[in-house]
Motif scaffolding. Structure first.
Motif, PDB file in Angstrom:
ATOM      1  N   HIS A  83      20.440  -8.550 -38.410  1.00  0.00           N
ATOM      2  CA  HIS A  83      19.080  -8.236 -37.968  1.00  0.00           C
ATOM      3  C   HIS A  83      18.657  -9.128 -36.803  1.00  0.00           C
ATOM      4  O   HIS A  83      18.098  -8.648 -35.802  1.00  0.00           O
ATOM      5  CB  HIS A  83      18.113  -8.406 -39.145  1.00  0.00           C
ATOM      6  N   ALA A  84      18.938 -10.431 -36.925  1.00  0.00           N
ATOM      7  CA  ALA A  84      18.588 -11.348 -35.840  1.00  0.00           C
ATOM      8  C   ALA A  84      19.345 -11.007 -34.566  1.00  0.00           C
ATOM      9  O   ALA A  84      18.785 -11.049 -33.461  1.00  0.00           O
ATOM     10  CB  ALA A  84      18.879 -12.786 -36.263  1.00  0.00           C
ATOM     11  N   SER A  85      20.635 -10.661 -34.697  1.00  0.00           N
ATOM     12  CA  SER A  85      21.436 -10.322 -33.520  1.00  0.00           C
ATOM     13  C   SER A  85      20.877  -9.094 -32.818  1.00  0.00           C
ATOM     14  O   SER A  85      20.819  -9.032 -31.585  1.00  0.00           O
ATOM     15  CB  SER A  85      22.885 -10.083 -33.929  1.00  0.00           C
ATOM     16  N   GLN A  86      20.460  -8.091 -33.608  1.00  0.00           N
ATOM     17  CA  GLN A  86      19.886  -6.869 -33.012  1.00  0.00           C
ATOM     18  C   GLN A  86      18.584  -7.160 -32.279  1.00  0.00           C
ATOM     19  O   GLN A  86      18.285  -6.547 -31.257  1.00  0.00           O
ATOM     20  CB  GLN A  86      19.652  -5.832 -34.110  1.00  0.00           C
ATOM     21  N   LYS A  87      17.806  -8.103 -32.801  1.00  0.00           N
ATOM     22  CA  LYS A  87      16.552  -8.463 -32.145  1.00  0.00           C
ATOM     23  C   LYS A  87      16.797  -9.301 -30.883  1.00  0.00           C
ATOM     24  O   LYS A  87      16.142  -9.117 -29.856  1.00  0.00           O
ATOM     25  CB  LYS A  87      15.667  -9.259 -33.114  1.00  0.00           C
TER      26      LYS A  87
END
Length: 649
Positions: free
Chosen positions: A424-428
């Motif tokens: 999730h953090a990587s996608q953001k």
């Protein structure tokens, strides 16, 4: 004389003590009449005077002499038949002499002679005309010799500080040198006495007061007799924050009451300081003291609680926040406050409130978010820390801060989160980083374009100025041109056409020498805009980047005929591109130069060919297109590599 204000300034001056002691002896009847009460009172005052100023090298003897004179008056007032009391009084005077002779002062030898005469009056046989210590007890003689040596070591210092024709700054420096010497001798009483002499001369020298209070806190520390000195320091120089800080630290070491500490703190806030950092230091010193007293000094039973610390922090923020927005000092205060709220106040909600108030004031400061996140992480509040990353990763911070917070979030999830949290953090973060990198590239391109436009405008302006100056100057002909014109005249060339004459007299680029120096001095057009025909020119490639024109000229020295050398430079770095043009005087020299193709030069195999201007012009458009295509490919590949690097972190 017992009032607080006068008491503070009693120790400042020998003259002040001397005049006061004379006043007491003259107007205090009990002292004047030598009553037991009066004698006790006078002796107490004399001893206090000697403690304060008795070590004064230049003037201290006045107090010792006055003390002996008073004791002589007491002796004379005694009953002549009271032998025991009189003998005790004689011994008292003798002891004062002995103490006096052990102190280095300006009139030491005269004091010795006076003492020997006094002993002779009381039945001891001594040579009163000699300055030797013969006949004096060994202890007194030894103390006297030591005092003489000490006086000798201080003679030069004393001479410098009493000069009247010296500037104040020089005298102060002389005092500081003297103080340094006394400190090296290790006698705090003498050092303190000399500081008092210096303070008398320079009562509002902040540097002197700071040095004095530092020395006292280092050596005498919790001596309660020093309170008056700190009071004087802050009264004489109330605008110096460091003096108030030293005062509060001294009171804490002395285990003074909360009322005394609070009083000094409140007085300090009424002063005006030159820097905001001084206010910060005072507030933090107050908080430090409260924290220590609450945690480690409960035996004082001051009734302190944490609410007092919270109130001090709140006052600091209300007072300083407008001036400290987005500064490290404000961050330091809030970080300290939040930590104490959680550790002493045991209130995590209040600690979070402290950080939120800082973000409200300095939310564009990366370090504020990092501090808040660090607190939550250290306390094991992972979800709260994650929510903070979600709040701030899209914010714009100065420098590389925006990229840094994105990378910190990825690292945080790697160390504390699940795989879903990491994904999730990587996608953001990935699109945000790409956006930031694209913005940075655009800014760099704008800066480069702006720099190029500025440079081009400068070149155009320079060109216009040079053309203008060239048009104003008279046309000059080279010797070769003048010779050619002379030959033309001899052949009866028509001279009736003024226009023909003018055209014929113009010096064209073809007629000008190809030497580099000549181009710089005679050609009004900058080298960048000059059109080279390259009719008799060699193109050199794979050139060592450190090679210069002289190196190339030396390489072609066996060929000869070199007229000009042009090494191509990078537009932005101003460094060699490894390419050069070499102009020759004729084809024969050019062919000889081309024959040196593939020869080694400065560690590299040169490629030498005849320059082909027509081919170069045809290929220029294609060359430009290929460069632009390469830039586009580079930009796309950069974005892709950034995305991949984030996914692999």
């Amino acid at each position: 004389h017992g009032t607080y204000g006068v008491e503070i300034y009693w120790i400042l001056s020998v003259s002040l003590w001397y005049d006061y002691l004379n006043f007491i002896q003259k107007y205090d009847s009990s002292v004047r009449e030598c009553s037991p009460t009066g004698i006790s009172k006078a002796r107490d005052l004399f001893e206090r005077a000697l403690i304060a100023c008795g070590l004064h090298v230049a003037e201290g003897s006045k107090l010792w002499e006055a003390y002996k004179s008073y004791e002589e008056a007491v002796l004379n007032s005694m009953d002549t038949m009271d032998f025991e009391s009189r003998e005790k009084q004689v011994q008292r005077i003798r002891n004062i002499f002995h103490r006096h002779l052990s102190i280095p002062h300006r009139d030491l030898m005269s004091t010795l002679l006076t003492y020997k005469a006094w002993e002779a009056e009381h039945g001891n046989t001594l040579d009163v005309s000699s300055s030797s210590t013969e006949g004096i007890s060994a202890n007194v003689a030894s103390a006297y010799q030591k005092a003489i040596e000490m006086l000798s070591m201080r003679a030069d210092f004393e001479e410098k500080i009493v000069k009247n024709d010296m500037a104040d700054t020089e005298r102060l420096q002389s005092f500081m040198a003297y103080l340094k010497f006394e400190q090296s001798c290790g006698d705090p009483a003498r050092v303190k006495s000399l500081y008092e002499r210096a303070i008398t001369e320079f009562p509002i020298s902040s540097d002197l007061w700071i040095d004095y209070t530092h020395y006292l806190n280092k050596t005498l520390k919790a001596d309660k007799t020093l309170r008056d000195i700190f009071n004087r320091a802050t009264r004489n120089c109330p605008w110096v924050g460091e003096l108030w800080v030293q005062f509060m630290l001294y009171l804490e070491r002395c285990r003074c009451s909360e009322k005394e500490l609070s009083d000094v703190f409140e007085r300090s806030l009424l002063c005006t300081f030159s820097t905001i950092d001084e206010y910060v230091d005072i507030f933090l010193t107050r908080v430090d003291g409260l924290r220590r007293r609450i945690l480690f000094a409960k035996e004082l039973d001051d009734g302190l609680d944490y609410a007092l610390i919270r109130d001090t922090f709140q006052r600091a923020c209300d007072y300083l926040s407008p001036q400290l927005k987005n500064t490290y000092s404000l961050l330091q205060i809030h970080r300290y406050w939040a930590r104490l709220e959680s550790s002493i106040g045991n209130d995590i909600t209040a600690a979070r409130g402290v950080w939120e108030s800082l973000l409200k004031n300095s939310g564009s400061m990366l370090e504020a978010w990092q501090g808040y996140i660090s607190m939550e992480t250290e306390m094991g509040h992972i979800n709260e820390a994650r929510s903070l990353y979600k709040r701030c990763y899209s914010k714009r911070f100065s420098g590389t801060g925006s990229e840094d917070i994105c990378n910190l979030w990825i690292r945080f999830e790697r160390e504390f989160g699940t795989l879903e949290d990491f994904d999730h953090a990587s996608q953001k973060v990935a699109p945000r980083v790409q956006e930031l990198q694209l913005f940075r590239l655009q800014q760099e391109s704008k800066n480069i374009a702006s720099s190029a436009d500025h440079k081009e405008d400068s070149v155009k302006k320079s060109t216009r100025e040079k053309r203008k100056s060239a048009s104003d100057a008279p046309n000059e002909q080279s010797p070769a041109k003048r010779q050619k014109n002379a030959i033309g005249h001899q052949k009866d060339k028509p001279q009736s056409s003024v226009k023909a004459n003018k055209v014929e007299n113009i010096v064209t680029p073809k007629d000008m020498p190809h030497g580099q120096d000549d181009l710089k001095t005679k050609d009004p057009t900058p080298e960048r805009s000059k059109q080279y025909r390259d009719q008799c020119t060699a193109f050199v490639s794979n050139l060592n980047l450190k090679a210069n024109s002289e190196d190339l000229r030396s390489f072609f020295s066996d060929v000869g005929g070199v007229e000009a050398i042009r090494i191509l430079m990078d537009k932005f770095t101003k460094k060699s591109r490894g390419l050069a043009y070499v102009d020759f005087s004729d084809d024969a020299h050019l062919e000889a130069a081309v024959a040196k193709n593939k020869q080694m030069f400065l560690g590299k195999k040169l490629s030498i060919a005849r320059s082909d201007p027509k081919s170069k012009r045809k290929g220029s458009a294609g060359h430009k297109a290929s460069i632009e295509q390469g830039v586009g490919i580079y930009s796309s590949s950069l974005s892709l590599s950034l995305s991949l690097s984030l996914s692999l972190m």
